[in-house]
Design an enzyme around this catalytic site. Sequence first.
Site, PDB file in Angstrom:
ATOM      1  N   SER A  52       0.812  -1.214   0.000  1.00  8.64           N
ATOM      2  CA  SER A  52       0.000   0.000   0.000  1.00  8.64           C
ATOM      3  C   SER A  52       0.847   1.267   0.000  1.00  8.64           C
ATOM      4  O   SER A  52       0.333   2.361  -0.260  1.00  8.64           O
ATOM      5  CB  SER A  52      -0.938   0.005   1.215  1.00  8.64           C
ATOM      6  OG  SER A  52      -0.204   0.021   2.417  1.00  8.64           O
ATOM      7  N   HIS A  53       2.164   1.147   0.294  1.00  7.67           N
ATOM      8  CA  HIS A  53       3.050   2.305   0.278  1.00  7.67           C
ATOM      9  C   HIS A  53       4.206   2.132  -0.701  1.00  7.67           C
ATOM     10  O   HIS A  53       5.143   2.917  -0.693  1.00  7.67           O
ATOM     11  CB  HIS A  53       3.599   2.581   1.680  1.00  7.67           C
ATOM     12  CG  HIS A  53       2.557   3.081   2.624  1.00  7.67           C
ATOM     13  ND1 HIS A  53       1.651   2.243   3.230  1.00  7.67           N
ATOM     14  CD2 HIS A  53       2.249   4.330   3.037  1.00  7.67           C
ATOM     15  CE1 HIS A  53       0.850   2.965   4.002  1.00  7.67           C
ATOM     16  NE2 HIS A  53       1.187   4.224   3.896  1.00  7.67           N
ATOM     17  N   GLU A 193      -4.995   0.332   1.700  1.00  7.63           N
ATOM     18  CA  GLU A 193      -5.425  -1.069   1.666  1.00  7.63           C
ATOM     19  C   GLU A 193      -6.808  -1.190   1.036  1.00  7.63           C
ATOM     20  O   GLU A 193      -7.090  -2.138   0.298  1.00  7.63           O
ATOM     21  CB  GLU A 193      -5.430  -1.643   3.080  1.00  7.63           C
ATOM     22  CG  GLU A 193      -4.063  -1.754   3.737  1.00  7.63           C
ATOM     23  CD  GLU A 193      -3.181  -2.813   3.095  1.00  7.63           C
ATOM     24  OE1 GLU A 193      -3.705  -3.639   2.311  1.00  7.63           O
ATOM     25  OE2 GLU A 193      -1.959  -2.803   3.358  1.00  7.63           O
TER      26      GLU A 193
END
Length: 353
Positions: A52-53, A193
């Site tokens: 997610s990053h 997410e």
Amino acid sequence: MTRSHTPDMVRLGLDEVHDLTRDTLRAAGLGAAHAAAIARSITRAQADECHSHGLYRLLGYVDSVRSGKAEREALPVLARATPVVLRVDAKRGFAPLAIEAGVPALIEAAKTYGIAALAIHDCYHFSALWADIEPAIEAGLAAWCFTVGQCCVAPAGGTAPLMGTNPIAFGWPGPQDRPFIFDFATSAAARGEVELKRRAGEALPAGWAVGPDGAPTTDPAAALAGALLPFGGHKGSALSMMVELIAGPLIGDLTSRQAKAVENGDAGPPLGGELFIAIDPAVFGGATLAQRMSDAQELFALARAQPGVRLPSERRYAARARSAGGVLIPAGLLQEIRTLTSPHAAAERTEGG
């Protein structure tokens, strides 16, 4: 060399992740120093399988460069309110470069005086907090980090967005370069997410979100149009509000609601601040430092001795070891990134928001 792993996934080396990120941002018009810092940030996240990053965030970074929201060239400026209270003015640039400018000074101040705080102001933050504090932990400090996130979380009992995802990170130094670090949103899940679930066509777990009508939903699109929920009910809600206060009014920066009011609607990060606190365990008396560090390691060892227990940082370190041979990236995401530099793709993303 990039090579296919499955029909839906492509394996990239970490150097390829770094170069792809840097070159894509430079092609979008971002200054070299910012592009390099973001490339380091995204590569660390991808290496730790923090999807997610990782490269997924590159899409939002590019949107914010092209929309003109984030400053492309302005360099962060470090200042000291006191010897132990530090401030970095990010000048409305992205956070990674501002963090790299401030954290070494935070470490030096904490090592010199025993405790120090660092506020990052006027930045667009999109990175994982564990990576922000890891250098301080590796320097032997205990550290905390807080930042507001996109305003998409309802307080416990409510149904309308009021707070950000508002992550908290904490780290404790450990032996063999394996410190104890956790980093989690105070919402049931990070907004990233939920975005990844939407992109994959997957349902959300129950209890993550409500839709625009205030009813519980497992549809990611409805959740993004409605509100995410805090984890742990009123407890997570209280922690989220704490983050709003200490990463907003306390340091003189925006709450997530205020940040939303000045957003331009692109898919990039919100404007806001970030607060670091670092303490050197060596300054405290009582037992020797070696004994106190040994006591901490005993706590970790006793936890690991229980079947089924995994310390928060262990998954990340296992992923980091696996990633030495490369990381798997969804082929669709990789293709989307590689078309970002074409004028046609840039126009489509601008028109589509």
